[in-house]
Design a protein around this motif. Structure first.
Motif, PDB file in Angstrom:
ATOM      1  N   SER A   1      38.646  36.892  53.049  1.00 28.39           N
ATOM      2  CA  SER A   1      39.764  36.382  52.266  1.00 28.39           C
ATOM      3  C   SER A   1      40.003  37.309  51.077  1.00 28.39           C
ATOM      4  O   SER A   1      39.087  37.983  50.598  1.00 28.39           O
ATOM      5  CB  SER A   1      39.487  34.971  51.784  1.00 28.39           C
ATOM      6  OG  SER A   1      38.365  34.945  50.940  1.00 28.39           O
ATOM      7  N   GLN A   2      41.254  37.321  50.619  1.00 28.88           N
ATOM      8  CA  GLN A   2      41.608  38.163  49.482  1.00 28.88           C
ATOM      9  C   GLN A   2      41.108  37.526  48.193  1.00 28.88           C
ATOM     10  O   GLN A   2      41.329  36.340  47.950  1.00 28.88           O
ATOM     11  CB  GLN A   2      43.126  38.328  49.432  1.00 28.88           C
ATOM     12  CG  GLN A   2      43.697  39.007  50.656  1.00 28.88           C
ATOM     13  CD  GLN A   2      45.199  39.074  50.616  1.00 28.88           C
ATOM     14  OE1 GLN A   2      45.813  38.575  49.691  1.00 28.88           O
ATOM     15  NE2 GLN A   2      45.795  39.695  51.604  1.00 28.88           N
ATOM     16  N   GLN A   3      40.476  38.322  47.382  1.00 35.79           N
ATOM     17  CA  GLN A   3      39.974  37.822  46.113  1.00 35.79           C
ATOM     18  C   GLN A   3      40.182  38.852  45.017  1.00 35.79           C
ATOM     19  O   GLN A   3      40.116  40.053  45.260  1.00 35.79           O
ATOM     20  CB  GLN A   3      38.479  37.487  46.211  1.00 35.79           C
ATOM     21  CG  GLN A   3      38.166  36.290  47.096  1.00 35.79           C
ATOM     22  CD  GLN A   3      36.700  35.906  47.035  1.00 35.79           C
ATOM     23  OE1 GLN A   3      35.847  36.701  46.687  1.00 35.79           O
ATOM     24  NE2 GLN A   3      36.410  34.669  47.374  1.00 35.79           N
ATOM     25  N   LEU A   4      40.424  38.323  43.821  1.00 34.36           N
ATOM     26  CA  LEU A   4      40.532  39.156  42.626  1.00 34.36           C
ATOM     27  C   LEU A   4      39.496  38.666  41.631  1.00 34.36           C
ATOM     28  O   LEU A   4      39.460  37.469  41.322  1.00 34.36           O
ATOM     29  CB  LEU A   4      41.930  39.051  42.015  1.00 34.36           C
ATOM     30  CG  LEU A   4      43.096  39.465  42.907  1.00 34.36           C
ATOM     31  CD1 LEU A   4      44.424  39.172  42.195  1.00 34.36           C
ATOM     32  CD2 LEU A   4      43.010  40.937  43.277  1.00 34.36           C
ATOM     33  N   ALA A   5      38.692  39.571  41.124  1.00 29.14           N
ATOM     34  CA  ALA A   5      37.651  39.205  40.176  1.00 29.14           C
ATOM     35  C   ALA A   5      37.905  39.910  38.854  1.00 29.14           C
ATOM     36  O   ALA A   5      37.831  41.137  38.780  1.00 29.14           O
ATOM     37  CB  ALA A   5      36.281  39.583  40.725  1.00 29.14           C
ATOM     38  N   GLU A   6      38.238  39.119  37.825  1.00 32.66           N
ATOM     39  CA  GLU A   6      38.504  39.676  36.507  1.00 32.66           C
ATOM     40  C   GLU A   6      37.238  39.654  35.658  1.00 32.66           C
ATOM     41  O   GLU A   6      36.362  38.813  35.838  1.00 32.66           O
ATOM     42  CB  GLU A   6      39.587  38.878  35.755  1.00 32.66           C
ATOM     43  CG  GLU A   6      40.895  38.739  36.476  1.00 32.66           C
ATOM     44  CD  GLU A   6      41.216  37.307  36.792  1.00 32.66           C
ATOM     45  OE1 GLU A   6      42.398  36.929  36.747  1.00 32.66           O
ATOM     46  OE2 GLU A   6      40.271  36.549  37.094  1.00 32.66           O
ATOM     47  N   SER A   7      37.198  40.555  34.711  1.00 29.94           N
ATOM     48  CA  SER A   7      36.133  40.579  33.721  1.00 29.94           C
ATOM     49  C   SER A   7      36.643  41.290  32.478  1.00 29.94           C
ATOM     50  O   SER A   7      37.683  41.953  32.519  1.00 29.94           O
ATOM     51  CB  SER A   7      34.889  41.272  34.267  1.00 29.94           C
ATOM     52  OG  SER A   7      35.172  42.620  34.586  1.00 29.94           O
ATOM     53  N   GLY A   8      35.882  41.145  31.393  1.00 28.89           N
ATOM     54  CA  GLY A   8      36.199  41.876  30.178  1.00 28.89           C
ATOM     55  C   GLY A   8      36.743  41.045  29.039  1.00 28.89           C
ATOM     56  O   GLY A   8      36.872  41.550  27.918  1.00 28.89           O
ATOM     57  N   GLY A   9      37.076  39.791  29.286  1.00 33.47           N
ATOM     58  CA  GLY A   9      37.567  38.950  28.205  1.00 33.47           C
ATOM     59  C   GLY A   9      36.483  38.678  27.173  1.00 33.47           C
ATOM     60  O   GLY A   9      35.296  38.627  27.500  1.00 33.47           O
TER      61      GLY A   9
END
Length: 135
Positions: free
Chosen positions: A1-9
Motif C-alpha cells: 500500500s502507498q504510504q507517506l511518512a513525515e518527520s522533522g516537526g
C-alpha cells in the motif's frame, strides 16, 4: 500500500529553522506530484508547497515564498520542506501529500492543484507532523 511518512516537526522559537521530510513507500514516485499542506488550529487547510518529481518543478505559496523551500531526493523517494525564518503563524500540523503517481498528472496540473488548494485531489496523505513556533 502507498504510504507517506513525515518527520522533522518540532517546537522552535521565532526566526528558527526546521526541515521536514516525507518518505514515500509502495508508491510510483516517477512523474508524481508531492508536497505539503498545513492546518493551524481553527483554520482551513492550506497548500504551501509542491514539487513534480519528474523534473523538479516547484510551487510555493505566497505565505511562505522566500522562507520555505521544497526539494527532493529522487533516489530516496523523499521530499523535503526546508523552513527558515519561522513565524508564530507557521504553527500548524503539516501534512505530506501525493498524487496517484506514475505520470497521472503533468507538472502544470501539479502546480494547479496546489495553487488552487485542491486538497481532495491528492490520494495519499501522511499522518502529519506538528510544527510549533513560540517564544
Amino acid at each position: 500500500s502507498q504510504q507517506l511518512a513525515e518527520s522533522g516537526g518540532d517546537s522552535v522559537r521565532p526566526g528558527g529553522s526546521l526541515r521536514l521530510s516525507c518518505v514515500a513507500s509502495g508508491y510510483n514516485y516517477r512523474d508524481a506530484c508531492m508536497g505539503w499542506f498545513r492546518q493551524a488550529p481553527g483554520k482551513e487547510l492550506e497548500a504551501i508547497a509542491g514539487i513534480y518529481t519528474g523534473g523538479g518543478a516547484t510551487y510555493h505559496a505566497d505565505s511562505v515564498k522566500g522562507r520555505f523551500t521544497i526539494s527532493q531526493d529522487y533516489a530516496k523517494n523523499t521530499v523535503y520542506l526546508q523552513m527558515n525564518m519561522l513565524e508564530s503563524d507557521d504553527t500548524a500540523m503539516y501534512y505530506c501529500v501525493a498524487s496517484p503517481g506514475g505520470g497521472t498528472w503533468s507538472a502544470p496540473v501539479c502546480e494547479y492543484r496546489f495553487k488552487y488548494q485542491e486538497s481532495s485531489r491528492f490520494t495519499t496523505w501522511g499522518q502529519g507532523t506538528q510544527v510549533t513556533v513560540s517564544s
